[in-house]
Design a protein around this motif. Structure first.
Motif, mmCIF file in Angstrom:
data_model
loop_
_atom_site.group_PDB
_atom_site.id
_atom_site.type_symbol
_atom_site.label_atom_id
_atom_site.label_comp_id
_atom_site.label_asym_id
_atom_site.label_seq_id
_atom_site.Cartn_x
_atom_site.Cartn_y
_atom_site.Cartn_z
ATOM 1 N N GLN A 88 -1.926 -2.888 -10.727
ATOM 2 C CA GLN A 88 -1.171 -3.119 -9.501
ATOM 3 C C GLN A 88 0.282 -3.477 -9.811
ATOM 4 N N LYS A 89 0.469 -4.230 -10.880
ATOM 5 C CA LYS A 89 1.822 -4.644 -11.247
ATOM 6 C C LYS A 89 2.602 -3.516 -11.906
ATOM 7 N N ASN A 90 1.879 -2.690 -12.687
ATOM 8 C CA ASN A 90 2.550 -1.607 -13.410
ATOM 9 C C ASN A 90 1.745 -0.313 -13.283
ATOM 10 N N PRO A 91 1.763 0.313 -12.106
ATOM 11 C CA PRO A 91 0.982 1.540 -11.923
ATOM 12 C C PRO A 91 1.544 2.691 -12.761
ATOM 13 N N ARG A 146 3.725 3.839 -8.137
ATOM 14 C CA ARG A 146 2.714 3.535 -7.123
ATOM 15 C C ARG A 146 2.391 4.732 -6.230
ATOM 16 N N ARG A 147 3.390 5.512 -5.881
ATOM 17 C CA ARG A 147 3.175 6.612 -4.935
ATOM 18 C C ARG A 147 2.273 7.703 -5.510
ATOM 19 N N TRP A 198 -0.447 7.371 -6.932
ATOM 20 C CA TRP A 198 -1.847 7.018 -6.730
ATOM 21 C C TRP A 198 -2.211 6.828 -5.260
ATOM 22 N N GLU A 199 -1.245 6.987 -4.365
ATOM 23 C CA GLU A 199 -1.531 6.761 -2.943
ATOM 24 C C GLU A 199 -2.200 7.972 -2.301
ATOM 25 N N THR A 203 -4.814 3.124 -2.305
ATOM 26 C CA THR A 203 -4.501 3.513 -3.677
ATOM 27 C C THR A 203 -5.762 3.921 -4.439
ATOM 28 N N LEU A 206 -5.902 3.389 -7.656
ATOM 29 C CA LEU A 206 -5.851 2.592 -8.879
ATOM 30 C C LEU A 206 -7.155 1.840 -9.163
#
Length: 280
Positions: free
Chosen positions: A23-26, A30-31, A33-34, A44, A46
């Motif tokens: 979560q801190k370092n995807p 981040r996008r 995995w969305e 997500t 993740l």
């Protein structure tokens, strides 16, 4: 019993730590995995890498599992996760289901789904080669065992993924095998405990619809359950598992599991347990 709970607890902690770190370092941002869920809301994927990493780490650290079986379990779990992630993140082709992916391969089209089938099949065979054979019938018996065991691992990975269509469903299916973790004192029971622990650790996130396992996590969980089966059962037991897995997979090509669950009161209640109310 206490030992199995400790193993499950280690799996839960490992998966949650992996989730927090991802979560801190995807990876890739981040996008990447969305995705949009069945409600049209963004969540997500993740959770899948978190399960894969947590389950693999917990397996590697669990005492009492023979080295070859432990290696097989890690290979199957990571293989399921990696090839599932390829399909999650780089999906190509419009075919769905095992038959669709195999059809694409037969036509000479290598899609991410087809690559996943080949990759998980290959890592399933590697896991099968690593697990000591229970056959005493020489080379022919070993070949048969390897084929059956590889099919159990790969088939289980594919089957559990078919349930990852609603929040928490795939994890709940995995948790149905918790009694096997208690009943078995061998490596198979310990591996089931890891699956159940890692799944239970991530279940609240899944039920809250913040994340989903995706192919990454569901394939990894199914492959680890398959490895537990081949390490804990004799050839007859493995053939029974393969028949059930194969039968359900074939049935899924004709019947919607979601519709069957919705029409069956007990299954519907279990499926809804802990989930947000359906949108009106």
């Amino acid at each position: 019993m206490i030992r199995r709970l400790l193993i499950a607890g280690a799996g839960a902690v490992a998966a949650r730590v992996a989730w927090d770190l991802l979560q801190k370092n995807p990876p890739g941002g981040r996008r990447l995995w969305e995705r949009v869920n069945h409600r049209g809301e963004t969540l997500t994927l993740l959770e899948g890498p978190a399960f894969t990493a947590g389950a693999a780490l917990a397996t590697a650290l669990t005492p009492g599992i023979p080295a070859r079986v432990k290696t097989a379990a890690v290979v199957a779990t990571v293989g399921g996760g990696v090839f599932g992630a390829i399909d999650d993140l780089r999906e190509t082709g419009k075919s769905k289901g095992l038959r669709g992916h195999l059809g694409e391969l037969a036509a000479g089209h290598v899609t991410t789904g087809g690559l996943k089938v080949l990759g998980i099949g290959a890592t399933g065979l590697v896991a099968a080669l690593l697990v000591p054979s229970r056959s005493s019938s020489g080379f022919a018996g070993r070949v048969l065992d390897t084929a059956v065991q590889g099919a159990v691992v790969a088939g289980s990975a594919n089957l559990l993924n078919l349930f990852d269509l609603r929040p928490g469903r795939a994890i709940k299916v995995a948790l149905l095998f918790a009694p096997a973790a208690v009943a078995s004192d061998g490596a198979g029971g310990r591996l089931v405990a890891v699956v159940c622990g890692a799944g239970a650790g991530l279940l609240p996130i899944d039920l809250a619809e913040k994340a989903m396992l995706g192919d990454t996590g569901a394939n990894a969980a199914g492959a680890l359950l398959g490895t537990a089966a081949i390490s804990g059962l004799d050839r007859k037991g493995q053939l029974v598992v393969l028949a059930v897995v194969g039968g359900l997979t074939l049935a899924s090509e004709k019947v919607s599991f979601t519709k069957v669950i919705a029409r069956t009161p007990v299954l519907r209640e279990l499926d809804q347990l802990g989930r947000r109310p359906a949108a009106q």
